[in-house]
Design an enzyme around this catalytic site. Sequence first.
Site, PDB file in Angstrom:
ATOM      1  N   TYR A  60     -11.919   1.559  -0.373  1.00  0.00           N
ATOM      2  CA  TYR A  60     -11.431   2.828   0.138  1.00  0.00           C
ATOM      3  C   TYR A  60     -12.256   3.969  -0.474  1.00  0.00           C
ATOM      4  CZ  TYR A  60      -7.285   0.105   1.498  1.00  0.00           C
ATOM      5  OH  TYR A  60      -6.418  -0.833   2.025  1.00  0.00           O
ATOM      6  N   PRO A 222       3.637   0.369   7.933  1.00  0.00           N
ATOM      7  CA  PRO A 222       4.999   0.274   8.479  1.00  0.00           C
ATOM      8  C   PRO A 222       5.372   1.467   9.354  1.00  0.00           C
ATOM      9  CG  PRO A 222       5.096   0.966   6.210  1.00  0.00           C
ATOM     10  CD  PRO A 222       3.654   0.615   6.481  1.00  0.00           C
ATOM     11  N   GLY A 226       1.180   6.447  11.396  1.00  0.00           N
ATOM     12  CA  GLY A 226       1.696   7.787  11.641  1.00  0.00           C
ATOM     13  C   GLY A 226       2.430   7.960  12.954  1.00  0.00           C
TER      14      GLY A 226
END
Length: 332
Positions: A60, A222, A226
Amino acid sequence: MERRRMGSTTLEVGAVGLGCMPMSWAYSTSRQRGGESLRAVHRALDLGGGATLLDTADMYGPFTNELLLGRVLKERRSEAFVSTKVGLLVGEGHLVANGRPGYVRRACDASLRRLQTDVIDLYQLHRADPEVPVEETWGAMAELVREGKVRSLGLCAVGGARSGRRPGARPHRGTLEQLSRLQRVFPVTAVEAELSVWSREALETLLPWCTGHGVAFLAATPLGSGYLTGTLTPGEGFEPDDARARHPRFTAEMMAANQPIVAGLRRVAARHGEDVTPAQVALAWVLAQGPHVVAVPGTKQERWAGQNAAAAALRLTAEDLAELRDLPAALD
């Protein structure tokens, strides 16, 4: 919430952790603010419980996400459960798997330096290297546990939501095969895979496997990147470097077509009070899928970190669960 033993440490399951990826990678680069992200991490740790799970990866950024977390962990390491990942390198417009044992050792040492810690609570294999037997990669990771640099090992799932919907496909077949092989080398203590109201494939095989083997399940995305928060406007568009700009579900047409899913989340939220959000209902649904589940929504804002963590206290009724079960399947 239950405390689950993982190596020499524990993880709160049935809770909402903090996915740190959006803080420096994949989502809306122009809206990334280091100071705001740091406040989000501090907020999660202030809340305690399962919110102290901080989930990141060396890719990342690359690397900048771990560096950011290290600024907090330098002061508050004892309050956090730290999960990071190894096995993927960022190339020019593509990702490359590297599972060579020597690389795994070097990558772990580099992650420890960036995170400003002497031990990683959960070290996850991001992707298996097709050129290296997965047992060799996992064996190198197991050595890190024996040396005290890592406390427990996990695996990120392959064969995601879209591949699982192909006719005749068995969701996460590749991951299940890998798990069988890895368990013969060293225990798997956590599996991370996509799970949400609009991506339920993990319920068919992967979640039952985790239940049967006493393995924690980390539910990635989850909130549907968004979409399930109900705050995205169809047709508004995304920045070119935002991963959603290339995802079929985030075209204006598909975002509009999938609005009935958000509407269902809003109806359930309204039954629980005006302060309850669709995002909290989506997270509560994930947690309701099993006592060993941890939801790991990504966020870079302090406000959302607090709201997300509060979803662990939301108890959905049988009526709620039935309504959410009957929501239309996502279109893409």
